[in-house]
Design a protein around this motif. Structure first.
Motif, PDB file in Angstrom:
ATOM      1  N   ASP A   1       0.829  -1.207   0.000  1.00 47.00           N
ATOM      2  CA  ASP A   1       0.000   0.000   0.000  1.00 47.00           C
ATOM      3  C   ASP A   1       0.865   1.259   0.000  1.00 47.00           C
ATOM      4  O   ASP A   1       0.555   2.242  -0.701  1.00 47.00           O
ATOM      5  CB  ASP A   1      -0.933   0.000   1.219  1.00 47.00           C
ATOM      6  N   GLU A   2       1.951   1.253   0.777  1.00 45.38           N
ATOM      7  CA  GLU A   2       2.833   2.409   0.819  1.00 45.38           C
ATOM      8  C   GLU A   2       3.469   2.667  -0.546  1.00 45.38           C
ATOM      9  O   GLU A   2       3.578   3.809  -0.993  1.00 45.38           O
ATOM     10  CB  GLU A   2       3.932   2.207   1.875  1.00 45.38           C
ATOM     11  N   ARG A   3       3.877   1.602  -1.210  1.00 48.84           N
ATOM     12  CA  ARG A   3       4.492   1.771  -2.529  1.00 48.84           C
ATOM     13  C   ARG A   3       3.491   2.323  -3.532  1.00 48.84           C
ATOM     14  O   ARG A   3       3.837   3.177  -4.361  1.00 48.84           O
ATOM     15  CB  ARG A   3       5.059   0.437  -3.007  1.00 48.84           C
ATOM     16  N   THR A   4       2.252   1.837  -3.477  1.00 51.38           N
ATOM     17  CA  THR A   4       1.225   2.336  -4.396  1.00 51.38           C
ATOM     18  C   THR A   4       0.964   3.815  -4.160  1.00 51.38           C
ATOM     19  O   THR A   4       0.896   4.619  -5.108  1.00 51.38           O
ATOM     20  CB  THR A   4      -0.066   1.533  -4.226  1.00 51.38           C
ATOM     21  N   LYS A   5       0.814   4.193  -2.901  1.00 51.98           N
ATOM     22  CA  LYS A   5       0.578   5.598  -2.585  1.00 51.98           C
ATOM     23  C   LYS A   5       1.777   6.458  -2.970  1.00 51.98           C
ATOM     24  O   LYS A   5       1.615   7.586  -3.461  1.00 51.98           O
ATOM     25  CB  LYS A   5       0.280   5.761  -1.093  1.00 51.98           C
TER      26      LYS A   5
ATOM     27  N   LEU B   1       1.582  21.245  -3.713  1.00 47.75           N
ATOM     28  CA  LEU B   1       2.936  20.704  -3.651  1.00 47.75           C
ATOM     29  C   LEU B   1       3.356  20.455  -2.209  1.00 47.75           C
ATOM     30  O   LEU B   1       3.919  19.403  -1.890  1.00 47.75           O
ATOM     31  CB  LEU B   1       3.911  21.663  -4.337  1.00 47.75           C
ATOM     32  N   GLU B   2       3.078  21.424  -1.337  1.00 51.76           N
ATOM     33  CA  GLU B   2       3.421  21.248   0.070  1.00 51.76           C
ATOM     34  C   GLU B   2       2.643  20.091   0.695  1.00 51.76           C
ATOM     35  O   GLU B   2       3.178  19.323   1.494  1.00 51.76           O
ATOM     36  CB  GLU B   2       3.158  22.548   0.832  1.00 51.76           C
ATOM     37  N   ARG B   3       1.376  19.975   0.308  1.00 52.51           N
ATOM     38  CA  ARG B   3       0.561  18.872   0.836  1.00 52.51           C
ATOM     39  C   ARG B   3       1.085  17.518   0.344  1.00 52.51           C
ATOM     40  O   ARG B   3       1.158  16.558   1.100  1.00 52.51           O
ATOM     41  CB  ARG B   3      -0.888  19.073   0.417  1.00 52.51           C
ATOM     42  N   ALA B   4       1.491  17.450  -0.921  1.00 52.74           N
ATOM     43  CA  ALA B   4       2.017  16.195  -1.463  1.00 52.74           C
ATOM     44  C   ALA B   4       3.350  15.831  -0.804  1.00 52.74           C
ATOM     45  O   ALA B   4       3.603  14.657  -0.504  1.00 52.74           O
ATOM     46  CB  ALA B   4       2.189  16.316  -2.978  1.00 52.74           C
ATOM     47  N   GLN B   5       4.196  16.838  -0.558  1.00 53.92           N
ATOM     48  CA  GLN B   5       5.471  16.565   0.113  1.00 53.92           C
ATOM     49  C   GLN B   5       5.250  16.091   1.544  1.00 53.92           C
ATOM     50  O   GLN B   5       5.965  15.209   2.041  1.00 53.92           O
ATOM     51  CB  GLN B   5       6.344  17.813   0.087  1.00 53.92           C
ATOM     52  N   LYS B   6       4.239  16.643   2.207  1.00 50.28           N
ATOM     53  CA  LYS B   6       3.916  16.196   3.555  1.00 50.28           C
ATOM     54  C   LYS B   6       3.407  14.759   3.542  1.00 50.28           C
ATOM     55  O   LYS B   6       3.755  13.959   4.428  1.00 50.28           O
ATOM     56  CB  LYS B   6       2.870  17.138   4.171  1.00 50.28           C
ATOM     57  N   GLN B   7       2.595  14.409   2.535  1.00 46.75           N
ATOM     58  CA  GLN B   7       2.108  13.036   2.422  1.00 46.75           C
ATOM     59  C   GLN B   7       3.262  12.068   2.200  1.00 46.75           C
ATOM     60  O   GLN B   7       3.284  10.973   2.762  1.00 46.75           O
ATOM     61  CB  GLN B   7       1.109  12.930   1.264  1.00 46.75           C
ATOM     62  N   ARG B   8       4.237  12.476   1.382  1.00 47.25           N
ATOM     63  CA  ARG B   8       5.392  11.617   1.145  1.00 47.25           C
ATOM     64  C   ARG B   8       6.189  11.404   2.431  1.00 47.25           C
ATOM     65  O   ARG B   8       6.650  10.291   2.715  1.00 47.25           O
ATOM     66  CB  ARG B   8       6.292  12.217   0.065  1.00 47.25           C
ATOM     67  N   ASP B   9       6.345  12.453   3.219  1.00 44.86           N
ATOM     68  CA  ASP B   9       7.078  12.319   4.472  1.00 44.86           C
ATOM     69  C   ASP B   9       6.331  11.437   5.474  1.00 44.86           C
ATOM     70  O   ASP B   9       6.956  10.795   6.322  1.00 44.86           O
ATOM     71  CB  ASP B   9       7.331  13.697   5.081  1.00 44.86           C
ATOM     72  N   GLU B  10       5.000  11.430   5.382  1.00 44.26           N
ATOM     73  CA  GLU B  10       4.233  10.548   6.261  1.00 44.26           C
ATOM     74  C   GLU B  10       4.341   9.094   5.821  1.00 44.26           C
ATOM     75  O   GLU B  10       4.401   8.187   6.647  1.00 44.26           O
ATOM     76  CB  GLU B  10       2.763  10.986   6.274  1.00 44.26           C
ATOM     77  N   ILE B  11       4.379   8.866   4.516  1.00 42.45           N
ATOM     78  CA  ILE B  11       4.502   7.498   4.006  1.00 42.45           C
ATOM     79  C   ILE B  11       5.902   6.959   4.265  1.00 42.45           C
ATOM     80  O   ILE B  11       6.080   5.824   4.755  1.00 42.45           O
ATOM     81  CB  ILE B  11       4.176   7.467   2.505  1.00 42.45           C
ATOM     82  N   VAL B  12       6.907   7.755   3.942  1.00 46.01           N
ATOM     83  CA  VAL B  12       8.307   7.369   4.147  1.00 46.01           C
ATOM     84  C   VAL B  12       8.971   8.431   5.008  1.00 46.01           C
ATOM     85  O   VAL B  12       9.468   9.435   4.483  1.00 46.01           O
ATOM     86  CB  VAL B  12       9.050   7.209   2.810  1.00 46.01           C
ATOM     87  N   PRO B  13       8.986   8.276   6.332  1.00 47.24           N
ATOM     88  CA  PRO B  13       9.584   9.291   7.205  1.00 47.24           C
ATOM     89  C   PRO B  13      11.052   9.514   6.853  1.00 47.24           C
ATOM     90  O   PRO B  13      11.789   8.569   6.559  1.00 47.24           O
ATOM     91  CB  PRO B  13       9.443   8.682   8.608  1.00 47.24           C
ATOM     92  N   ASN B  14      11.471  10.755   6.899  1.00 46.91           N
ATOM     93  CA  ASN B  14      12.841  11.082   6.508  1.00 46.91           C
ATOM     94  C   ASN B  14      13.383  12.231   7.351  1.00 46.91           C
ATOM     95  O   ASN B  14      14.032  13.138   6.854  1.00 46.91           O
ATOM     96  CB  ASN B  14      12.895  11.443   5.015  1.00 46.91           C
ATOM     97  N   TRP B  15      13.095  12.185   8.673  1.00 48.77           N
ATOM     98  CA  TRP B  15      13.542  13.284   9.515  1.00 48.77           C
ATOM     99  C   TRP B  15      14.745  12.928  10.389  1.00 48.77           C
ATOM    100  O   TRP B  15      15.268  13.763  11.113  1.00 48.77           O
ATOM    101  CB  TRP B  15      12.400  13.775  10.404  1.00 48.77           C
ATOM    102  N   LEU B  16      15.200  11.673  10.337  1.00 45.38           N
ATOM    103  CA  LEU B  16      16.370  11.289  11.129  1.00 45.38           C
ATOM    104  C   LEU B  16      17.614  11.954  10.533  1.00 45.38           C
ATOM    105  O   LEU B  16      17.841  11.880   9.317  1.00 45.38           O
ATOM    106  CB  LEU B  16      16.522   9.772  11.120  1.00 45.38           C
ATOM    107  N   LEU B  17      18.427  12.601  11.370  1.00 47.90           N
ATOM    108  CA  LEU B  17      19.539  13.390  10.862  1.00 47.90           C
ATOM    109  C   LEU B  17      20.771  12.558  10.539  1.00 47.90           C
ATOM    110  O   LEU B  17      21.457  12.815   9.544  1.00 47.90           O
ATOM    111  CB  LEU B  17      19.919  14.479  11.883  1.00 47.90           C
ATOM    112  N   PHE B  18      21.112  11.589  11.370  1.00 45.99           N
ATOM    113  CA  PHE B  18      22.336  10.843  11.100  1.00 45.99           C
ATOM    114  C   PHE B  18      22.108   9.883   9.937  1.00 45.99           C
ATOM    115  O   PHE B  18      20.993   9.434   9.675  1.00 45.99           O
ATOM    116  CB  PHE B  18      22.834  10.086  12.340  1.00 45.99           C
TER     117      PHE B  18
END
Length: 865
Positions: free
Chosen positions: A543-547, A575-592
């Motif tokens: 489901d994540e890949r499809t979204k 665009l901002e909403r789509a980028q937020k959806q992508r970050d929810e599907i694949v989190p990418n906030w870890l810094l290291f």
């Protein structure tokens, strides 16, 4: 029995399958009839009886002809031939196709006098090339890789040059690999007459390379293989078989402990062997040992790193352990890239958090672990050289602190605060964070299962039984039981995390069995539960890949619109909403930068889900799990089913507490970039700061050679260089240098060939503001230790591996001992032009079919004449 050209056997099989078509059609047509009332039928019945046998014979003949035509056509495409017993000498001047399989594994570097075994193999290869008839084709294939072509060479000069270019690699090979390469070489010249093929294997026939299943099934379709013996005699070799850092990482508060193993094979002992530890190209310590034949000695070193990195950062140092050079110099050393860390942030969550007060007997469940990883000096001030302690309650966790944390330890917490906390921690683990869970205190297994299992979508490795096992001594109960860890010496010997330097496995096992446990939570090891979790995990990934496909398509469309300057306010919000959806599907906030899985996108959802299957690492003697591990995304969750500080056990008061410290250090190390690899490893990705993406980066190999690297985009606003082809052991350095300074690297290379010393000095870097912000990245590569075992097989052992029976007249190989020339004769082959006759037979069958079908129309014409 006929033999087919390699790769063409499928045509024979396809022909056999297709040949069944006419038979099936014939059988079906026999069932197709209908009854038609007709008064004149009686007059024809007698005529039908006379013609019925003729028609049946005609149908059978047509069936045979049609089936044979299809079957023979498939056999013709497969180009069969027969190999008879014995050998036949080729006609003088007949061109051949010679396939030279050259073993360039590390063991071929063994020297007898001034030449190595690889040099001898090349000499034998040149001798063969010299006597080949004019017009022959030569394929030269190194078994362990390198820059080579699988296409055959047309001239002896080109083949000689290709043979000379083969270099020794610090890798191992197998006999199966040689056979597969021979088949590939044959496919590159499939038009060659089978009787003109000559396959020659130039190898030391190392016994380690001939292990495993029988090779007889792989040899089908291959002509005779000449195995040229270039093995060394009366070998004697000492090598470094293992070299590692005990705790996985180092800091400046305590000396780093290195463990090395030195192995030896020979007929007589070797005395006073010097083992040397070097750090960053400088000799640090040396020890002298005695070596016994077929034995391995453990040599340990301690080294104090004194140059700490900045807080929260990692500084890499190159360490090497080496022996005096012997006849096989390639295995006389092993290298290691050591991460020296300082104040890496680690979050500890327990029942008290920052409100802990030992004076009021309010000591959190994680206090013992904090003392292990960040010991205090006499004045009580923590020496945060390894980690920086962050104490929180579970309801205080947020993304701001988690994004920098290398590890989160949760112990003694009664229940998760909320589903939001569970989802936050799961996103943290998915990105590569490490989560340690432990019971103890007022831990409530029923509440944790309800809020943190979520059918596998939470953070628990397994669901828990609602009631714990056992009771603490303070609890009033008659059901009082004790249990201990189940650890055997064999478990210790097979698990590096359980080993201690200069300590026998039996002593380690005894120390781990010493603690007494009174209470533990019980994971549910139910197959049905795990299978259900894997199914749900697979669906979630799909489901994540499809979204993600839909969201990325929308982002791509809006981004292109933005580049053209056509993005209005509504589009920007989209665009901002789509980028937020992508970050929810694949989190990418870890810094290291955790160890990224570069092939995850190419891996099926089932395979990714299977990685998250829970594993029990240690058990109690009553078979209840003590340590359970589960991978979630790029990170891991480890759960200890008992406590660390409370009266659930006396674990903290026994010597076995070092096990927990070792595991925690190992989890912290796993968050660091991969810098120690095998010589056969896939390319390693080295991140590059976006501001340096247009600068020149060079790879300096252990032999001092430079290679310009290409900076590539590896993600959104992320760049890196790919480092691969680790053919030799040693340290590989990624340097940022100007083109004019890159040319000087070979001149800066010190004696001994250690590429570590080619580092640009601090003074040189300070002159260039761009290079000043870059610190060279190090990668250490080491070859397989078994490649140093030089024992070789002989002709009898080879025959056994090939399963050559005593009465077999046509073996798969011919042994070529030392002093005997490689023969140009081969197995007698006949019928190699059979395919032409099979095609002719197909045409004859088709012509006969036409005659049978045309016979009814030709017969009346003959009667009228």
């Amino acid at each position: 029995m006929p033999t087919f050209f390699p790769g063409l056997e499928m045509f024979a099989l396809a022909g056999a399958v297709a040949a069944a078509g006419p038979v099936i059609i014939h059988l079906l047509n026999r069932r197709r009839f209908r009854t038609v009332p007709w008064a004149a039928m009686d007059f024809l019945r007698e005529a039908m009886k006379r013609n019925r046998r003729i028609l049946q014979i005609r149908d059978i003949l047509l069936l045979i002809l049609r089936t044979a035509a299809v079957l023979l056509f498939g056999l013709a495409l497969a180009r069969p031939y027969f190999a008879s017993s014995g050998s036949t000498q080729i006609n003088p001047g007949q061109p051949l196709h010679a396939i030279l399989l050259v073993d360039n594994s590390m063991s071929m570097g063994y020297r007898q006098g001034s030449e190595s075994l690889l040099d001898e193999a090349k000499t034998r290869g040149h001798e063969l090339i010299k006597i080949l008839p004019e017009g022959s084709r030569i394929t030269v294939l190194p078994l362990c890789g390198g820059s080579f072509s699988r296409d055959p060479y047309r001239t002896p000069r080109d083949a000689d040059e290709a043979l000379d270019k083969i270099e020794l690699t610090d890798r191992s090979t197998t006999a199966a690999r040689a056979i597969d390469l021979a088949k590939e070489g044959m496919l590159q010249a499939s038009d060659v007459d089978p009787s003109a093929r000559r396959i020659v294997l130039l190898s030391d026939e190392q016994g380690e390379n001939w292990k495993g299943a029988s090779l007889s099934s792989r040899l089908d379709g291959l002509p005779e293989i000449q195995v040229v013996d270039v093995a060394a005699r009366n070998t004697e070799n000492a090598w470094v078989s293992d070299f590692r850092l005990l705790d996985g990482l180092a800091d400046t508060s305590v000396p780093a402990r290195f463990i090395s193993h030195v192995s030896f094979q020979g007929k007589a002992p070797r005395s006073h062997v010097q083992v040397t530890l070097s750090v960053d190209g400088v000799e640090a310590q040396s020890k002298t040992i005695d070596l016994s034949p077929d034995q391995t000695a453990e040599v340990n070193f301690e080294y104090q790193f004194t140059d700490p990195p900045e807080a929260g950062q990692v500084r890499w140092h190159a360490a090497k352990v080496s022996l005096p050079t012997d006849n096989l110099s390639a295995d006389d050393s092993r290298s290691l890239v050591v991460p020296v860390v300082a104040a890496l942030p680690v979050i500890f969550v327990d029942q008290y958090g920052e409100a802990e007060d030992p004076k009021q007997n309010k000591r959190g469940e994680t206090s013992r672990l904090r003392a292990l990883l960040a010991p205090q000096n006499v004045r009580g001030q923590p020496q945060e050289h390894l980690i920086r302690i962050i104490r929180r309650r579970i309801d205080q966790l947020d993304t701001k602190e988690l994004r920098e944390a290398r590890m989160v330890v949760i112990a003694g917490v009664p229940r998760p605060d909320s589903l939001d906390a569970v989802r936050l921690l799961r996103d943290y683990v998915r990105q590569g964070g490490q989560l340690i869970l432990a019971a103890g205190g007022d831990f409530d297994p029923a509440a944790w299962t309800q809020q943190a299992w979520l059918d596998g979508a939470g953070i628990l490795p397994l669901p828990l039984q609602s009631q714990p096992l056992g009771h603490t001594p303070e609890e009033s109960t008659t059901d009082f039981r004790i249990f201990s860890l189940k650890v055997s010496p064999s478990d210790v010997a097979s698990n590096a995390s359980l080993q201690l330097p200069e300590t026998e496995p039996q002593d380690v096992a005894d120390s781990l069995r010493e603690p007494t446990f009174f209470k533990a939570v019980v994971p549910l090891e139910d197959k049905e539960v795990v299978d259900k979790m894997l199914v749900a995990e697979t669906k979630r990934i799909q489901d994540e890949r499809t979204k993600l496909v839909d969201v990325n398509a929308e982002i791509q469309k809006l981004s292109e619109k933005e580049l053209r300057g056509q993005l209005d306010a509504a589009d920007r919000q989209s665009l901002e909403r789509a980028q937020k959806q992508r970050d929810e599907i694949v989190p990418n906030w870890l810094l290291f930068d955790s160890r990224r899985d570069r092939v995850a996108d190419d891996t099926s959802a089932d395979e990714l889900a299977a990685r998250s299957r829970p594993k029990v690492e240690l058990r109690f003697d009553n078979q209840v799990p003590f340590l359970v591990q589960r991978q979630i995304g790029r990170g891991q969750v480890l759960m200890f089913t008992s406590g660390f500080q409370s009266s659930w056990n006396d674990f903290p008061r026994k010597n076995a507490i070092w096990l927990v410290e070792r595991i925690l250090r190992d989890r912290i190390e796993s968050t660091l970039p991969e810098r120690n690899v095998d010589t056969s490893a896939k390319p390693v990705l080295v991140p590059i700061n976006a501001s340096l993406r247009n600068e020149p980066f060079y790879l300096v190999r252990p032999n001092g050679k430079d290679q310009l690297l290409e900076v590539e985009r590896i993600g959104r606003d992320q760049f890196g260089v790919s480092v691969g082809d680790f053919a030799q052991r040693g340290v590989y350095r990624v340097s940022l240098r100007r083109p004019e300074s890159a040319a000087d690297s070979a001149g800066n290379k010190p004696a001994g060939g250690d590429a570590v010393a080619t580092v640009t000095t601090k003074s040189d870097r300070s002159e260039n503001p761009v290079e000043k912000n870059w610190r060279d990245e190090l990668i250490a590569a080491n070859g397989p230790a078994d490649e140093s075992k030089l024992a070789s097989i002989d002709e009898a052992a080879l025959a056994q591996r090939m399963k050559v029976d005593a009465g077999q007249t046509q073996p798969h190989f011919r042994w070529v001992p030392r002093g005997e020339s490689i023969s140009l004769s081969g197995a007698a082959v006949w019928g190699q032009d059979m395919w032409w006759w099979l095609i002719l037979a197909v045409l004859v069958a088709l012509l006969a079919e036409l005659l049978f079908l045309a016979w009814p129309t030709l017969a009346p014409a003959r009667e009228t004449t």
